[in-house]
Motif scaffolding. Sequence first.
Motif, PDB file in Angstrom:
ATOM      1  N   ASP A 224       0.834  -1.211   0.000  1.00 52.91           N
ATOM      2  CA  ASP A 224       0.000   0.000   0.000  1.00 52.91           C
ATOM      3  C   ASP A 224       0.864   1.253   0.000  1.00 52.91           C
ATOM      4  O   ASP A 224       0.540   2.246  -0.671  1.00 52.91           O
ATOM      5  CB  ASP A 224      -0.932  -0.007   1.215  1.00 52.91           C
ATOM      6  N   TYR A 225       1.970   1.214   0.726  1.00 47.47           N
ATOM      7  CA  TYR A 225       2.859   2.372   0.759  1.00 47.47           C
ATOM      8  C   TYR A 225       3.534   2.568  -0.605  1.00 47.47           C
ATOM      9  O   TYR A 225       3.650   3.702  -1.101  1.00 47.47           O
ATOM     10  CB  TYR A 225       3.906   2.190   1.854  1.00 47.47           C
ATOM     11  N   ASP A 226       3.957   1.477  -1.222  1.00 52.45           N
ATOM     12  CA  ASP A 226       4.525   1.566  -2.573  1.00 52.45           C
ATOM     13  C   ASP A 226       3.543   2.196  -3.552  1.00 52.45           C
ATOM     14  O   ASP A 226       3.927   2.955  -4.445  1.00 52.45           O
ATOM     15  CB  ASP A 226       4.920   0.176  -3.079  1.00 52.45           C
ATOM     16  N   ALA A 227       2.266   1.868  -3.375  1.00 51.05           N
ATOM     17  CA  ALA A 227       1.240   2.368  -4.296  1.00 51.05           C
ATOM     18  C   ALA A 227       1.094   3.886  -4.229  1.00 51.05           C
ATOM     19  O   ALA A 227       0.559   4.499  -5.164  1.00 51.05           O
ATOM     20  CB  ALA A 227      -0.097   1.696  -4.001  1.00 51.05           C
ATOM     21  N   THR A 228       1.569   4.501  -3.167  1.00 53.70           N
ATOM     22  CA  THR A 228       1.529   5.965  -3.080  1.00 53.70           C
ATOM     23  C   THR A 228       2.548   6.607  -4.010  1.00 53.70           C
ATOM     24  O   THR A 228       2.464   7.809  -4.301  1.00 53.70           O
ATOM     25  CB  THR A 228       1.821   6.448  -1.649  1.00 53.70           C
ATOM     26  N   GLY A 229       3.529   5.824  -4.462  1.00 56.89           N
ATOM     27  CA  GLY A 229       4.577   6.349  -5.319  1.00 56.89           C
ATOM     28  C   GLY A 229       5.672   7.094  -4.578  1.00 56.89           C
ATOM     29  O   GLY A 229       6.575   7.658  -5.205  1.00 56.89           O
ATOM     30  N   ILE A 230       5.626   7.093  -3.244  1.00 56.78           N
ATOM     31  CA  ILE A 230       6.603   7.860  -2.460  1.00 56.78           C
ATOM     32  C   ILE A 230       7.981   7.192  -2.418  1.00 56.78           C
ATOM     33  O   ILE A 230       8.994   7.875  -2.635  1.00 56.78           O
ATOM     34  CB  ILE A 230       6.067   8.105  -1.039  1.00 56.78           C
ATOM     35  N   ARG A 242      14.534  -0.164  -2.643  1.00 60.74           N
ATOM     36  CA  ARG A 242      13.654   0.957  -2.324  1.00 60.74           C
ATOM     37  C   ARG A 242      14.361   1.877  -1.339  1.00 60.74           C
ATOM     38  O   ARG A 242      14.990   1.407  -0.393  1.00 60.74           O
ATOM     39  CB  ARG A 242      12.349   0.470  -1.679  1.00 60.74           C
ATOM     40  N   ASP A 248       8.456   9.640   6.998  1.00 55.41           N
ATOM     41  CA  ASP A 248       7.251   9.504   6.185  1.00 55.41           C
ATOM     42  C   ASP A 248       6.696   8.091   6.290  1.00 55.41           C
ATOM     43  O   ASP A 248       5.484   7.893   6.423  1.00 55.41           O
ATOM     44  CB  ASP A 248       7.568   9.849   4.731  1.00 55.41           C
ATOM     45  N   TYR A 252       3.014   7.081   7.875  1.00 54.50           N
ATOM     46  CA  TYR A 252       2.053   6.321   7.080  1.00 54.50           C
ATOM     47  C   TYR A 252       1.679   5.022   7.792  1.00 54.50           C
ATOM     48  O   TYR A 252       0.495   4.671   7.906  1.00 54.50           O
ATOM     49  CB  TYR A 252       2.652   6.018   5.706  1.00 54.50           C
ATOM     50  N   ASP A 255      -0.639   5.363  10.943  1.00 55.34           N
ATOM     51  CA  ASP A 255      -2.046   5.555  10.574  1.00 55.34           C
ATOM     52  C   ASP A 255      -2.630   4.283   9.963  1.00 55.34           C
ATOM     53  O   ASP A 255      -3.780   3.920  10.244  1.00 55.34           O
ATOM     54  CB  ASP A 255      -2.176   6.713   9.583  1.00 55.34           C
ATOM     55  N   TRP A 256      -1.849   3.607   9.127  1.00 58.69           N
ATOM     56  CA  TRP A 256      -2.323   2.384   8.477  1.00 58.69           C
ATOM     57  C   TRP A 256      -2.687   1.330   9.518  1.00 58.69           C
ATOM     58  O   TRP A 256      -3.724   0.676   9.410  1.00 58.69           O
ATOM     59  CB  TRP A 256      -1.243   1.858   7.543  1.00 58.69           C
TER      60      TRP A 256
END
Length: 262
Positions: A224-230, A242, A248, A252, A255-256
């Motif tokens: 899910d974090y990868d999907a943010t593109g960050i 990565r 950051d 994330y 909260d997740w």
Amino acid sequence: MTQSLPHTTGTLSGDLRALGLSAGDTVLLHSSKSSIGYVAGGVQAILQAFLDVLGEAGTLVVPTHTPDNSDPADWSNPPVPEAWRTIIRDQGPGFDPERTPSRWMGVLPETVRTWPGTIRTGHPHVSFAALGARAAEVTATHPLEDGFGEKSPLGAVYRLDGKVLLLGCGYGSNTSLHLAEARQDQPPTTTFGSSVRGPDGTGHWTTWTGLRTDTSDFETLGADYDATGIPRRGRVGNAPTRLMSQRDLVHYATDWMRTHRA
């Protein structure tokens, strides 16, 4: 058939810079050396690439955990006979930051651990080692009961606005997610035990209460974090890699977990 050339300290340094690692950074590294491919000079050359990129003002941090230094009553792979447990607890040499090798962390963290100038914390179960300008700050405190919390090296990397590098490995190895666990409203705890080398040179069994970690959803969280593109993604040698801001990531993940964990 054309055969690719070996990786070198110079080519790996270039890969790390292209990914976004810079001079003066504090970076927490999780790694799989075998995923990099053939490197002229082996693991020493890999570590030198990091040191060349980070420079004199940078700091490299690695996990040097010793999960085998734990209560044998909890072992299951393989279990040990009940009659052995007291002997294992009482007769082990005890954890010593300078003597005890890490276990299951990989050859690169072990190379960092033994590199001149490295400082290792004294936590007998989840120690970290740091090499570079901020090593003393990263390793200044590491209480038994706060293995992954604010007073641990993870908290220090957070305060230094450090980075996390996953080199050839996934989020299941990303210890910074444990800091997010420690920041939950009522994080679960459990009792731990380890043998610690005392001033008399013998091991002493020590127990404490600390965070009960759960890595079972780390890969899902990471996807899910990868999907943010960050996170910045690329290759170091052959290894998919990565690079991300630890702050950051922890924000994330905190909260997740509040949303996805019961």
